[in-house]
Design an enzyme around this catalytic site. Structure first.
Site, PDB file in Angstrom:
ATOM      1  N   ARG A  12     -22.036 -51.701 -12.269  1.00  0.00           N
ATOM      2  CA  ARG A  12     -22.824 -50.474 -12.437  1.00  0.00           C
ATOM      3  C   ARG A  12     -22.246 -49.624 -13.557  1.00  0.00           C
ATOM      4  O   ARG A  12     -22.774 -49.562 -14.649  1.00  0.00           O
ATOM      5  CB  ARG A  12     -22.881 -49.707 -11.115  1.00  0.00           C
ATOM      6  N   ASP A  13     -21.102 -49.003 -13.316  1.00  0.00           N
ATOM      7  CA  ASP A  13     -20.504 -48.141 -14.336  1.00  0.00           C
ATOM      8  C   ASP A  13     -19.998 -48.969 -15.524  1.00  0.00           C
ATOM      9  O   ASP A  13     -20.099 -48.551 -16.674  1.00  0.00           O
ATOM     10  CB  ASP A  13     -19.355 -47.338 -13.720  1.00  0.00           C
ATOM     11  N   TYR A 140     -21.270 -39.015  -4.479  1.00  0.00           N
ATOM     12  CA  TYR A 140     -20.523 -38.703  -5.706  1.00  0.00           C
ATOM     13  C   TYR A 140     -20.682 -37.213  -6.009  1.00  0.00           C
ATOM     14  O   TYR A 140     -21.809 -36.697  -6.043  1.00  0.00           O
ATOM     15  CB  TYR A 140     -21.118 -39.452  -6.899  1.00  0.00           C
ATOM     16  N   GLU A 142     -20.561 -35.455  -8.992  1.00  0.00           N
ATOM     17  CA  GLU A 142     -20.489 -35.639 -10.438  1.00  0.00           C
ATOM     18  C   GLU A 142     -19.869 -34.422 -11.125  1.00  0.00           C
ATOM     19  O   GLU A 142     -20.180 -33.282 -10.803  1.00  0.00           O
ATOM     20  CB  GLU A 142     -21.904 -35.885 -10.998  1.00  0.00           C
ATOM     21  N   THR A 175     -15.503 -37.315 -14.342  1.00  0.00           N
ATOM     22  CA  THR A 175     -16.644 -37.868 -15.066  1.00  0.00           C
ATOM     23  C   THR A 175     -16.421 -37.955 -16.574  1.00  0.00           C
ATOM     24  O   THR A 175     -16.818 -38.922 -17.224  1.00  0.00           O
ATOM     25  CB  THR A 175     -17.906 -37.031 -14.774  1.00  0.00           C
ATOM     26  N   HIS A 203     -12.421 -41.504  -8.738  1.00  0.00           N
ATOM     27  CA  HIS A 203     -13.114 -42.276  -9.779  1.00  0.00           C
ATOM     28  C   HIS A 203     -12.671 -41.721 -11.140  1.00  0.00           C
ATOM     29  O   HIS A 203     -13.031 -40.608 -11.502  1.00  0.00           O
ATOM     30  CB  HIS A 203     -14.628 -42.123  -9.586  1.00  0.00           C
ATOM     31  N   HIS A 205     -11.941 -41.827 -15.449  1.00  0.00           N
ATOM     32  CA  HIS A 205     -12.339 -42.322 -16.771  1.00  0.00           C
ATOM     33  C   HIS A 205     -11.159 -42.186 -17.734  1.00  0.00           C
ATOM     34  O   HIS A 205     -10.246 -41.378 -17.502  1.00  0.00           O
ATOM     35  CB  HIS A 205     -13.575 -41.582 -17.286  1.00  0.00           C
TER      36      HIS A 205
END
Length: 464
Positions: A12-13, A140, A142, A175, A203, A205
């Site tokens: 997905r990501d 989530y 975001e 995010t 999560h 990045h």
């Protein structure tokens, strides 16, 4: 030992990497390997409503997962959209919705133009409807990282409201990849301290190249799950790489996971092939060069007492240690490679070969272990094997209605022999003519021993 859940979002990501798109067969292959062999706890496989192709892929995945009793481990990203995402996931056969909600006041007011009360009410409606459809919901938040930086009271309001619902997990995304390890620890610790009964996922990045470090501190702060992608695929600079995270968790954090380390290289290679995104040679754990020692000093230390080994032994990840050949190579590098080839050289010969390898390295020549026998032959002036047998010429003819004919001219010990034969095909005719020469020589001349002729006959029977 604490157990940490690993949710991989490569499908997905990771698919949001520029230029990357997996078809349904590729998605299934990656999903099967992740779940069955790598043994990640969960995988996020798609975003709802993206395309007809995505719907087809998810249907294929859920059908396989249902037959293998792992449907609850397949998750799909969806939206607060009047149940359109829910209907899409239900049609696809999914059972878990990862609901994308707003984790910062800026996103809420700038994009949704709603109050926090309205947004939470909308989310609760989705959760209730999902329950009616037999679908579990994770949430989530975001832009949670910006939310914690600029509107922490909003984040606390949302988490407090969500914690009273039936959501399985609240997922905390950095995010835009803006956090550093200190901020990650402080913000995650705030969540786990205030809401100790909530299952939080983190999560990350990698915009500042801090994704792995941030995961480390999120786990130290008490989160119960982390998100990864294979090879660090993802938007912009990507996500936290699965292999690196597992190495850090096993060796530094001493937490428990279900992951099979020995399968990480396999999944990494598969995703590299399907995505078309090449793994950098120096990428930790999965890069081509990361278990290769270049320095002669390092090879010497390994020879004497494994002095340049660390806990990341290549065998853990289905790899082997190698010793590169080039201008920084010493005798120890070459000795290690010769041992693998079963070749032993004396001290003086070793000096000569080492000198030649260094000379080639200075010229930026790529020297491989397979080159060593040729380098040895050249440097030590090894006599070439005399070619006793040489094919001088041959003629093949094929005429309609007739069997092929071959005439072969062979030079053996400077004498020339000719034979002609027919066969069931041109190759068959050629081989029969060749064997006629050998059999004749075996009878008439001592060019071949009886043993050699018998061996040749056995080989001929195997070929025919």
């Amino acid at each position: 030992m604490r157990t940490i859940e690993v949710m991989d979002t490569t499908l997905r990501d990771g698919e949001q990497t520029t230029g990357v798109s997996f078809n349904d067969a590729e998605k299934l292959a990656i999903a099967r390997l992740l779940l069955e062999e790598v043994k990640v706890d969960r995988i996020e496989v798609a975003s709802a409503r993206v395309s007809d192709g995505e719907l087809k892929a998810v249907k294929r995945l859920t059908k396989w997962a249902e037959s293998h009793n792992c449907l609850e481990r397949i998750e799909v990203l969806g939206f607060v959209d009047n149940n359109i995402s829910l209907a899409w996931i239900q049609e696809a056969g999914g059972k878990v919705l990862n609901l994308l909600t707003k984790g910062s006041l800026k996103h809420l007011t700038g994009q949704l133009r709603k109050t926090k009360e309205q947004h939470l009410e909308d989310i609760e409606k989705v959760i209730i409807e999902a329950g009616k459809r037999g679908i579990t919901v994770n949430v989530y938040l975001e832009d949670w990282s910006n939310g914690m930086l600029n509107s922490p009271e909003y984040v606390e309001y949302m988490v407090n409201g969500l914690s009273r619902t039936s959501v399985g997990r609240i997922m905390l995304p950095d995010t835009l990849g803006i956090l550093n390890p200190d901020q990650t620890y402080a913000f995650c610790k705030s969540m786990t301290d205030k809401f100790p009964d909530v299952h939080f996922d983190y999560h990350s990045h990698n915009d500042y190249d801090l994704a792995v470090a941030n995961v480390y501190y999120a786990i130290k702060a008490g989160v119960k799950g982390i998100h990864t992608t294979v090879n660090g695929l993802g938007e912009r600079a990507g996500n936290a790489p699965l292999a690196s995270i597992i190495g850090v968790m096993n060796d530094h954090l001493k937490v428990k996971t279900q992951i099979e380390e020995s399968k990480l290289t396999k999944i990494s290679s598969m995703v590299e092939t399907f995505s078309g995104v090449r793994i950098p040679a120096n990428k930790p754990l999965t890069g081509e060069n990361v278990f290769t020692q270049c320095s002669g000093v390092h090879a010497d230390g390994d020879n004497k007492d494994n002095l340049y080994f660390n806990n990341l032994l290549p065998e853990r990840f289905g790899r082997v240690r190698r010793y590169a050949l080039g201008k920084t190579s010493g005798k120890a590098n070459i000795k290690k490679n010769l041992e693998d080839l079963g070749i032993e050289l004396g001290p003086e010969d070793m000096k000569k070969v080492t000198k030649r390898v260094i000379e080639l390295g200075d010229k930026k020549e790529n020297v491989t272990p397979e080159d060593l026998p040729y380098i040895i032959s050249d440097v030590l002036k090894t006599e070439q094997v005399v070619k006793r047998i040489k094919l001088k010429n041959y003629h093949l003819s094929l005429v309609q209605g007739l069997k092929p004919v071959a005439t072969v001219s062979l030079q053996i010990n400077k004498e020339t022999y000719n034979e002609t034969s027919v066969g069931d095909g041109q190759y068959d005719a050629f081989m029969k003519a060749l064997w006629l020469i050998y059999e004749k020589l075996g009878k008439e001349h001592p060019v071949l021993s009886d043993y050699e002729v018998s061996i040749l006959r056995e080989e001929k029977q195997m070929l025919w």
